[in-house]
Design a protein around this motif. Structure first.
Motif, PDB file in Angstrom:
ATOM      1  N   LYS A   1       1.006  -1.044   0.045  1.00 57.88           N
ATOM      2  CA  LYS A   1      -0.181  -0.114  -0.124  1.00 57.88           C
ATOM      3  C   LYS A   1       0.828   1.090  -0.144  1.00 57.88           C
ATOM      4  O   LYS A   1       2.015   1.251   0.433  1.00 57.88           O
ATOM      5  N   LYS A   2       0.242   2.364  -0.452  1.00 57.20           N
ATOM      6  CA  LYS A   2       0.978   3.651  -0.389  1.00 57.20           C
ATOM      7  C   LYS A   2       1.213   4.075   1.182  1.00 57.20           C
ATOM      8  O   LYS A   2       0.238   3.902   1.773  1.00 57.20           O
ATOM      9  N   GLY A   3       2.675   4.299   1.393  1.00 52.82           N
ATOM     10  CA  GLY A   3       2.615   4.991   2.856  1.00 52.82           C
ATOM     11  C   GLY A   3       4.414   4.932   2.880  1.00 52.82           C
ATOM     12  O   GLY A   3       4.849   4.277   2.138  1.00 52.82           O
ATOM     13  N   GLY A   4       4.459   5.562   4.307  1.00 53.51           N
ATOM     14  CA  GLY A   4       6.031   5.526   4.568  1.00 53.51           C
ATOM     15  C   GLY A   4       6.764   6.418   3.904  1.00 53.51           C
ATOM     16  O   GLY A   4       6.347   6.972   2.916  1.00 53.51           O
ATOM     17  N   CYS A   5       8.063   6.730   4.376  1.00 56.66           N
ATOM     18  CA  CYS A   5       8.883   7.501   3.761  1.00 56.66           C
ATOM     19  C   CYS A   5       9.433   7.388   2.471  1.00 56.66           C
ATOM     20  O   CYS A   5       9.886   8.177   1.598  1.00 56.66           O
ATOM     21  N   ALA A   6       9.464   6.091   2.069  1.00 57.70           N
ATOM     22  CA  ALA A   6      10.136   5.775   0.694  1.00 57.70           C
ATOM     23  C   ALA A   6       8.812   5.562  -0.284  1.00 57.70           C
ATOM     24  O   ALA A   6       8.993   5.355  -1.823  1.00 57.70           O
ATOM     25  N   GLY A   7       7.457   5.617   0.191  1.00 56.24           N
ATOM     26  CA  GLY A   7       6.439   5.715  -0.843  1.00 56.24           C
ATOM     27  C   GLY A   7       5.359   4.607  -0.775  1.00 56.24           C
ATOM     28  O   GLY A   7       4.232   4.706  -0.955  1.00 56.24           O
ATOM     29  N   MET A   8       6.161   3.368  -0.383  1.00 57.03           N
ATOM     30  CA  MET A   8       5.075   2.040  -0.210  1.00 57.03           C
ATOM     31  C   MET A   8       5.516   1.154   1.092  1.00 57.03           C
ATOM     32  O   MET A   8       6.684   1.329   1.528  1.00 57.03           O
ATOM     33  N   GLU A   9       4.778   0.309   1.619  1.00 59.47           N
ATOM     34  CA  GLU A   9       4.678  -0.455   2.703  1.00 59.47           C
ATOM     35  C   GLU A   9       4.286  -1.762   2.226  1.00 59.47           C
ATOM     36  O   GLU A   9       3.169  -2.055   1.587  1.00 59.47           O
ATOM     37  N   TYR A  10       4.806  -2.589   2.863  1.00 58.35           N
ATOM     38  CA  TYR A  10       4.105  -4.135   2.792  1.00 58.35           C
ATOM     39  C   TYR A  10       2.861  -4.177   3.818  1.00 58.35           C
ATOM     40  O   TYR A  10       2.993  -3.776   4.897  1.00 58.35           O
ATOM     41  N   THR A  11       2.022  -5.181   3.390  1.00 57.56           N
ATOM     42  CA  THR A  11       0.765  -5.253   4.396  1.00 57.56           C
ATOM     43  C   THR A  11       0.795  -6.846   4.722  1.00 57.56           C
ATOM     44  O   THR A  11       1.008  -7.544   3.893  1.00 57.56           O
ATOM     45  N   MET A  12       0.331  -7.234   5.844  1.00 59.19           N
ATOM     46  CA  MET A  12       0.172  -8.762   6.278  1.00 59.19           C
ATOM     47  C   MET A  12      -1.231  -8.626   6.896  1.00 59.19           C
ATOM     48  O   MET A  12      -1.234  -7.949   7.970  1.00 59.19           O
ATOM     49  N   ASP A  13      -2.156  -9.357   6.552  1.00 60.53           N
ATOM     50  CA  ASP A  13      -3.373  -9.669   7.089  1.00 60.53           C
ATOM     51  C   ASP A  13      -3.699 -11.177   7.449  1.00 60.53           C
ATOM     52  O   ASP A  13      -3.394 -11.887   6.566  1.00 60.53           O
ATOM     53  N   TYR A  14      -4.463 -11.514   8.403  1.00 55.82           N
ATOM     54  CA  TYR A  14      -4.867 -12.909   8.559  1.00 55.82           C
ATOM     55  C   TYR A  14      -6.043 -12.882   7.476  1.00 55.82           C
ATOM     56  O   TYR A  14      -6.888 -12.131   7.289  1.00 55.82           O
ATOM     57  N   VAL A  15      -6.261 -14.325   7.089  1.00 52.46           N
ATOM     58  CA  VAL A  15      -7.259 -14.536   6.180  1.00 52.46           C
ATOM     59  C   VAL A  15      -8.324 -15.590   6.543  1.00 52.46           C
ATOM     60  O   VAL A  15      -7.832 -16.699   6.940  1.00 52.46           O
ATOM     61  N   THR A  16      -9.374 -15.254   6.691  1.00 56.52           N
ATOM     62  CA  THR A  16     -10.292 -16.274   7.104  1.00 56.52           C
ATOM     63  C   THR A  16     -11.315 -16.856   6.006  1.00 56.52           C
ATOM     64  O   THR A  16     -11.548 -17.869   5.812  1.00 56.52           O
TER      65      THR A  16
END
Length: 128
Positions: A37-52
């Motif tokens: 996703k967009k974010g952080g000082c370099a421009g992008m961030e990884y995301t991790m979410d549980y999946v049901t």
């Protein structure tokens, strides 16, 4: 979606597989969904979410009892990534070794991806 037939989108190390399987078993999750996703000082961030519930559009990678789903819009950014789990004296967590990253911030939480011209130049150099 962006894969190469017969080649997994990401590689999960044995240490990461053990941790993911442990997280899956703890609350009966189907796996972990990774994305960007967009974010952080370099421009992008990884995301991790549980999946049901598994999304039929996710790329699914399974290894040693671990299951990772890659969100459709993240597949092109994550192809070729090695997912590891490291433990040190001060911290532990998932580490992404991604060949598509051009730069990262000092804390390692934020990344910038290579642009198309950089990727094309690398592919041409690899063919020579």
């Amino acid at each position: 979606m962006f894969g190469i037939p017969g080649k997994q989108a990401v590689t999960i190390t044995p240490a990461a597989a053990r941790q993911i399987a442990k997280l899956m078993a703890r609350d009966s999750h189907q796996g972990l969904r990774i994305g960007v996703k967009k974010g952080g000082c370099a421009g992008m961030e990884y995301t991790m979410d549980y999946v049901t519930d598994i999304d039929p559009h996710d790329e699914i990678v399974e290894s040693d009892g671990a299951r990772v789903m890659i969100a459709p819009m993240a597949q092109m950014f994550l192809f070729g990534t090695v997912i590891d789990y490291e433990t040190s004296l001060l911290e532990s967590g998932f580490k992404f070794r991604n060949p598509n990253v051009a730069d990262a911030c000092g804390c390692g939480e934020s990344i910038k991806f290579k642009d198309v011209s950089e990727l094309e130049a690398e592919q041409q150099a690899a063919r020579r």
